[in-house]
Design a protein around this motif. Structure first.
Motif, short mmCIF file in Angstrom:
data_model
loop_
_atom_site.label_atom_id
_atom_site.label_comp_id
_atom_site.label_asym_id
_atom_site.label_seq_id
_atom_site.Cartn_x
_atom_site.Cartn_y
_atom_site.Cartn_z
N ALA A 213 -0.60 5.19 4.67
CA ALA A 213 -0.91 4.10 3.74
C ALA A 213 -0.74 2.74 4.42
N TYR B 27 0.82 -1.22 0.00
CA TYR B 27 0.00 0.00 0.00
C TYR B 27 0.85 1.27 0.00
N ILE B 28 2.03 1.21 0.63
CA ILE B 28 2.92 2.38 0.60
C ILE B 28 3.40 2.63 -0.84
N GLU C 37 -3.95 2.29 6.44
CA GLU C 37 -5.04 2.18 5.46
C GLU C 37 -5.07 0.80 4.80
N GLY C 38 -3.88 0.29 4.50
CA GLY C 38 -3.80 -1.04 3.86
C GLY C 38 -4.44 -2.09 4.75
N ASN D 219 3.55 6.90 7.79
CA ASN D 219 2.83 6.91 6.52
C ASN D 219 1.47 6.22 6.70
N ARG E 92 -8.22 -1.57 5.01
CA ARG E 92 -8.97 -1.96 3.81
C ARG E 92 -8.82 -3.44 3.47
N LEU F 286 1.92 1.58 -3.71
CA LEU F 286 0.78 1.99 -4.56
C LEU F 286 0.42 3.46 -4.32
N ASP F 287 0.47 3.86 -3.03
CA ASP F 287 0.13 5.24 -2.69
C ASP F 287 1.16 6.22 -3.27
N ALA F 288 2.44 5.85 -3.16
CA ALA F 288 3.50 6.73 -3.67
C ALA F 288 3.45 6.81 -5.19
N SER G 135 0.63 6.49 -6.98
CA SER G 135 -0.54 7.26 -7.43
C SER G 135 -0.40 8.74 -7.08
N SER G 136 0.37 9.07 -6.05
CA SER G 136 0.55 10.50 -5.74
C SER G 136 1.67 11.10 -6.60
#
Ligand code: PMP
Length: 334
Positions: A153, A52-53, A156-157, A151, A160, A55-57, A59-60
């Motif tokens: 993410a 998730y870290i 959040e990971g 972080n 979710r 994927l987040d990095a 997408s940002s």
């Protein structure tokens, strides 16, 4: 995509089995479930945070093609970042303290990570691995610092994925969730997801000695007592990830109970796991004993035992540390 095929390594993270620890559950008259995170591709619960870290990095836009991921880690997050990073073409720089098992350091090197071993130092010291990782990221072009402690993410990971999976796998037939904190991402994400679905579900932090989460949850103070040889868990500060936690209570597990449980699990349940899993399962069993007969408690089976062969499963190391297992059954829980 063909049904049943996972498109790439990222899709192979998560969806782990929830195991009923059958002999422990029979002995307690309460069901203990273990989420088998050691079956993730990188062999630990930290695959989820790393996925998730990244994927987040991506997408940002902070992590760009050919980029570098830098992280300070007790090992498992680094292993996960290195594997997932390799799959995406990123370079991984891992800063790790020298008090971690050499198996994890060797493994990081085998995966191709640029491993920087630093002397273990307290968080308040600028040479602590966390601060070294932050500074290292600033010196490398096109690099991101994963910063698993803060972080969001990470939390959040788990909120979710891990939490909803446990809920669905138990069909909501669950009374408590118990686990230890390294960054606090797992506990925060899972406790938040489960409380949202069932506010009466009991959430308990399992804390090794030398960590401050017990006193923090009990009375809002960051105190600690004693020390622990556990790896990857125990923390003396409140991370941003832990601020999302919903903790009803905390319980302390000492190294004797951790070791006895690790050896019980391999002997009685056929589960070859590391020390944090011993802490988690010992805590889950103690919490279960306070609940009515027939209750169900879930915890996390964080990583596998092979990472600790030279410690938890080495008779000489165990003897040197006064931790030779001696229990015949579960007497160490009482
Ligand atoms: N067990 C092990 C072996 C770990 O490496 C970690 C992560 N440091 C944890 C448990 C704790 O997970 P979290 O960071 O989500 O609190």
């Amino acid at each position: 995509m063909i049904a049943g095929v996972r498109r790439d390594l990222f899709e192979a993270v998560g969806g782990t089995p929830l195991l009923r620890l059958s002999r422990l559950s029979a002995a307690l008259g309460r069901t203990i479930y273990g989420k088998a995170e050691f079956l993730n591709p990188g062999g630990s619960v930290k695959d989820r945070a790393a996925k998730y870290i990244i994927l987040d990095a991506e997408s940002s836009g902070t992590l760009r093609p050919g980029g570098t991921i830098v992280e300070g880690t007790a090992g498992n997050t680094g292993i996960a970042l290195a594997l997932l990073g390799n799959q995406r073409g990123y370079t991984t720089v891992i800063v790790i303290p020298d008090d971690q098992s050499h198996e994890k350091i060797d493994l990081l090197r085998a995966l191709g990570a640029d491993v920087r071993v630093v002397a273990a130092a307290p968080f308040t010291n600028e040479n602590n691995y966390y601060h070294v990782a932050r500074r290292t990221a600033q010196t490398i072009p096109n690099a991101v610092w994963a910063d698993q402690f803060n972080n969001a993410a990470n939390f959040e990971g788990h909120r979710r994925s891990t939490g909803p999976e446990i809920w669905e796998q138990t069909e909501g037939e669950l009374d408590a969730f118990v686990c230890a904190c390294g960054t606090g991402g797992t506990f925060a994400g899972v406790s938040d997801a489960l409380k949202e679905r069932k506010p009466s579900l009991r959430t308990v932090v399992a804390d090794p000695m030398g960590s401050s989460m017990y006193s923090y949850v009990k009375r809002g103070a960051l105190d600690f007592e004693g020390d622990s040889l556990s790896e990857g868990i125990g923390i003396k500060r409140v991370t941003d990830n832990f601020t999302h936690a919903r903790a009803d209570d905390a319980i302390r597990i000492d190294d004797r109970a951790m070791i006895e449980m690790v050896h019980y699990l391999v002997r009685e349940e056929g589960l070859f796991v590391g020390g944090s899993t011993g802490v988690n399962v010992a805590a889950a069993a103690r919490v279960a004993a306070t609940l009515p007969a027939g209750s169900a408690v879930a915890t996390i089976l964080c990583d596998g035992g092979a990472r600790y062969m030279s410690r938890l499963f080495d008779p000489a190391w165990l003897a040197e540390n006064g931790l030779t297992p001696k229990a015949k059954g579960l007497e160490f829980l009482t």
